[in-house]
Scaffold this active site. Sequence first.
Site, PDB file in Angstrom:
ATOM      1  N   GLY A   1      10.575  -4.703  99.063  1.00 24.24           N
ATOM      2  CA  GLY A   1      10.822  -3.743  97.908  1.00 24.24           C
ATOM      3  C   GLY A   1      11.317  -4.411  96.625  1.00 24.24           C
ATOM      4  O   GLY A   1      11.140  -5.531  96.457  1.00 24.24           O
ATOM      5  N   CYS A   2      11.372  -3.615  95.465  1.00 25.90           N
ATOM      6  CA  CYS A   2      11.346  -4.190  94.170  1.00 25.90           C
ATOM      7  C   CYS A   2      12.716  -4.791  93.978  1.00 25.90           C
ATOM      8  O   CYS A   2      12.788  -6.050  93.397  1.00 25.90           O
ATOM      9  CB  CYS A   2      10.894  -3.014  93.178  1.00 25.90           C
ATOM     10  SG  CYS A   2      11.949  -1.439  93.118  1.00 25.90           S
ATOM     11  N   TYR A   3      14.020  -3.866  94.023  1.00 34.94           N
ATOM     12  CA  TYR A   3      15.105  -4.534  93.986  1.00 34.94           C
ATOM     13  C   TYR A   3      15.192  -5.965  94.685  1.00 34.94           C
ATOM     14  O   TYR A   3      15.721  -6.848  93.999  1.00 34.94           O
ATOM     15  CB  TYR A   3      16.133  -3.801  94.178  1.00 34.94           C
ATOM     16  CG  TYR A   3      16.351  -2.472  93.346  1.00 34.94           C
ATOM     17  CD1 TYR A   3      16.634  -2.887  91.884  1.00 34.94           C
ATOM     18  CD2 TYR A   3      16.432  -1.272  93.765  1.00 34.94           C
ATOM     19  CE1 TYR A   3      16.942  -1.832  90.850  1.00 34.94           C
ATOM     20  CE2 TYR A   3      16.730  -0.119  92.671  1.00 34.94           C
ATOM     21  CZ  TYR A   3      16.930  -0.323  91.300  1.00 34.94           C
ATOM     22  OH  TYR A   3      17.123   0.412  90.438  1.00 34.94           O
TER      23      TYR A   3
END
Lengths: 342, 342, 342, 342
Positions: free
Chosen positions: C148-150
Amino acid sequence: MIKAGVVGGTGYTGVELLRLLAQHPQVELAAITSRAEAGTRVADMFPSLRRRVDLCFSDPASARLDECDVVFFATPNGIAMQQAPALLDAGVRVIDLAADYRITDIAEWEKWYGMRHASPECVERAVYGLPEINRAAIAGARLVANPGCYPTAVQLGLAPLVEAGVVELGSLIADAKSGVSGAGRKAEVSSLFAEASDNFKAYGVAGHRHLPEIRQGLSRLAQKPVGLTFVPHLTPLIRGIHATLYARVAREADFQALFEQRYAGEAFVDVLPPGSHPETRSVRAANLCRIAVHRPQGGDTLVVLSVIDNLVKGAAGQAVQNMNIMFGLPETDSLWQLPVLP
Amino acid sequence: MIKAGVVGGTGYTGVELLRLLAQHPQVELAAITSRAEAGTRVADMFPSLRRRVDLCFSDPASARLDECDVVFFATPNGIAMQQAPALLDAGVRVIDLAADYRITDIAEWEKWYGMRHASPECVERAVYGLPEINRAAIAGARLVANPGCYPTAVQLGLAPLVEAGVVELGSLIADAKSGVSGAGRKAEVSSLFAEASDNFKAYGVAGHRHLPEIRQGLSRLAQKPVGLTFVPHLTPLIRGIHATLYARVAREADFQALFEQRYAGEAFVDVLPPGSHPETRSVRAANLCRIAVHRPQGGDTLVVLSVIDNLVKGAAGQAVQNMNIMFGLPETDSLWQLPVLP
Amino acid sequence: MIKAGVVGGTGYTGVELLRLLAQHPQVELAAITSRAEAGTRVADMFPSLRRRVDLCFSDPASARLDECDVVFFATPNGIAMQQAPALLDAGVRVIDLAADYRITDIAEWEKWYGMRHASPECVERAVYGLPEINRAAIAGARLVANPGCYPTAVQLGLAPLVEAGVVELGSLIADAKSGVSGAGRKAEVSSLFAEASDNFKAYGVAGHRHLPEIRQGLSRLAQKPVGLTFVPHLTPLIRGIHATLYARVAREADFQALFEQRYAGEAFVDVLPPGSHPETRSVRAANLCRIAVHRPQGGDTLVVLSVIDNLVKGAAGQAVQNMNIMFGLPETDSLWQLPVLP
Amino acid sequence: MIKAGVVGGTGYTGVELLRLLAQHPQVELAAITSRAEAGTRVADMFPSLRRRVDLCFSDPASARLDECDVVFFATPNGIAMQQAPALLDAGVRVIDLAADYRITDIAEWEKWYGMRHASPECVERAVYGLPEINRAAIAGARLVANPGCYPTAVQLGLAPLVEAGVVELGSLIADAKSGVSGAGRKAEVSSLFAEASDNFKAYGVAGHRHLPEIRQGLSRLAQKPVGLTFVPHLTPLIRGIHATLYARVAREADFQALFEQRYAGEAFVDVLPPGSHPETRSVRAANLCRIAVHRPQGGDTLVVLSVIDNLVKGAAGQAVQNMNIMFGLPETDSLWQLPVLP
């Protein structure tokens, strides 16, 4: 106190209307309806209204709108035309912020709006609510068709020239730019932040619904048909419309003086000094139209710059202004707040 | 009517102060000074004020500020400390929106602000103008040090916890995000649209001037020194501060109730229901602080979210609130306008 | 040439993947599927791809994805877990940009994602695709779970500290800010320009799906469970994540050197000099993570700043990086474009 | 490899040029000069270039620009006209991104730019660098005057109509909207985020320096003087120009076909299908002009929509395109990157 009802308060026009009505010294907010949100506290949807607007959205069926003095329709097109007749019969004054009663030619309206008109008999009773042009009629109106946002900016910008007959009427151009709130609080991909931010585009060049409305208004002022090219654009603002208007000079005149005289005494139209460039933020959150008129290089083409906040002078603020006129209140009641800058 | 003067009205804090004072029912704007802009009409610089503020900037030398009842300094740091003493001697009340009188430890102030203090004798007379914490002292003050924007958001967000002694005081964290107007109306590359738009960054992690101010305020509440890590960030908003505050639980309590009780009766602090996420736009252009308290996954770390408009509750609005208190006016005078959303 | 297929190319992750794959010297785009848009030319939906990507979206049923060398899932959660097994059986390598294979604890996954896992037997075969941590395993993987991005920004920012065991593992804090494209190209009111522009807010403080993913990754590095408070925020950027990470020092070390050594030789992780504040725009449109480490006032709390472009290093770029590793290509193929600034 | 020098690389045009040149397969960046920043590492000023551009700004006095094959001037107006002659004498090719050599009428230039021309003898040797109109001359040029941003968008949008003689030449209108990077990386209040964000305004209506440049270009194409009203606006984009062009039909034609044929084979001009509305983001960070032609309601007024990225096709990208042509390289070298969307 005037008892006011709002039908459809969940869009941007609706919440702006609530902001203005909640601060109006002579208005009591009696009911706000929304089928989808019935039972929801208004302030839960719009936290900016917390502790100030204590109503819940009520079901349209059960709300006693007929006990109101005035009902505002902040609904999509096609709702007011169904519900207004009964309210009018009950003696309620109606202000429609949508387009149902703006166009007097029913066939034209049906063509642009793609539906049958449900109360064509009311259309001719409706008064077009642009106070700076139509104030006397508004004062006596039971049903007001509140103008569109683009039509407000464009008509106020061109009215002095068209009324005075000093420009060619066959080739007017309105290059208009709107903030994204003009598209409403609808979940549409094209209005997403990641689509509309850092982006600029025209839309509806082939034909936009506000074109016939503007053409009708200007033709009335000219007392003959006008030709208009209208190109709307989407610009990354939340609020604001900037109309850049082009007109060919037909007869020489002191154009600056023309504008100043036309709007002398108007509380909500501000003609700027020669050489000015009005900014949309100079009217942000305020019921104002600021206008400047230019004649670049002394040529044949006049350029008029006209800015409004589409949610205020282009919608909710103008609706309150119309209400003030209809009820004999000071026209500036609740509309005298200064713009928010920066 | 209270005669009010404003020193240095050309920045964002200044124009916001003018917006609020111009709409204040009990205030007469007597003078606005600016050396650089003396003679310029205020409304020419800020077109949002056209037709409502009819003053020109006057030269500080010739303005009769000593005839005012109250003078606001909306100046860079280091100006008020030179001019306030004479005004105070003349019986004028002074509200400094800059930092000159915020820190009681003169050496500490001189270290962070990089200059000698010109009127250290006034520092102890100055009252720190955070009304929700210091109202009684403000009522009797002649000189008010209006808090910084970050310090307002952070202190209001942590005060209930620190006062009640329910969190560890050695490791508080304030992760704060500010809109770009917080940098002022100065021509600096880093504040350009093409630099600050579509961009996010921290700054001043090694040490920001608001750190000692927050630490001083919280230490007073705790009655012992607190340890604070403060990281400010720049986010592409015009207005708004969002402080995300982290504190370790030291003693169990009903934290939601703690906040609600602490701010019960406060007009300008709104404690949201459990599970809420306040948005900066919910306080845009309004003198409000909205707060929510969370305890993620029931763990040891509390998360407090606190939002203000940096130009209003974080500067000009709070200054007017202080003035209202100092002059015995209703605290909400001119500060009761609803936030602008969207 | 590697034949690549993309399932679900109509979102922001999808169009970014197309941008990168279309410019990849070793890749032939074989098919892009979309049930809703089957038959639509890709370039009609994304005009930025006009004259460069000549494919139409094809129906998932008829696309011969099993003839591809690699298939990317740029779909909502829950799709890849249904379709990947058959592709894997057919010898196709799979890279899932959604979350289906990120969490190895099936029960945990099902709790956070609210559905039954359709191919739990594949989860343990899946390799978590964070190359700077997991490169060797990725090289041999048939199925990659793209992070995921985070989690990318947070893990890269904390990995050197956690691996070295120099910080307290029980009280890590990740205060993360994301641009709005992170919410995807879905028509939702909360992502509208008029909602998200000029606004800042936290969300999901009670618990965000990326929390267990980050916790799992850091716990692996620490070889014991870590405690993490994770607060995501929405900021008015199109692209970009800024993670501000807080950790208490457990053991003294040269933290700057620790980061520089850990990422020496990494093409896509850039450790900034002491005192730096990385900006999201410095990685805009590029497959990069820039990191700075601070120790404010020499205290006990470390502050790490970590920025990525959520659509590139946080999604599509990392997926291409993983593909490059899986196929033995130069890791920088198609990922060597400079960031776009301003 | 072509040895390239850049004079004045600290503005937005400069950094964009560095981005493109650093990725050019046939170019070696030999020197970047800046008086103010001599000694500063380029990547310290522009972190997006870290680890990819390893030069320092050098003092103009000591840089050996005369050893370059080509020198770009990314300077304010008035610099190239002083330094170009010596470089030309030394056999260096020169591309001026400023306005010094754009206007052939020296008196006209001096009137609009408010200074004496320092090398009028070079003006007639200079080739106006709009490749789609002037490619053959550029191929043989020693000195290229790179067009302005507005002139690029407007001329490409009107050229097919003006060349074909199908519109009235006396009343052309160009309503153009520019992102804020067009104002440069200068510290000016009007370009601050808090001024330019959420705001829209016209400027320079009385006369903008790009007016004579556009008029000269169109008059050459028409082989007679044209009349043009040009109104530039500032819109809250970082990059992008949208020109909305109005022309009265003088002779019937298939206007869509006219555009398609005119730009057939052009790599960097994309004529959209009928009914299209090009968006500025569809060319973001790319050397492209996208154009659509409309005839609303079949009337007399044509509306052409033309978009570019002002820093690429409107400045640095066009300069590299000119360089490619001058040196016989593939015209797309370093200019073939896809636009960044979203």
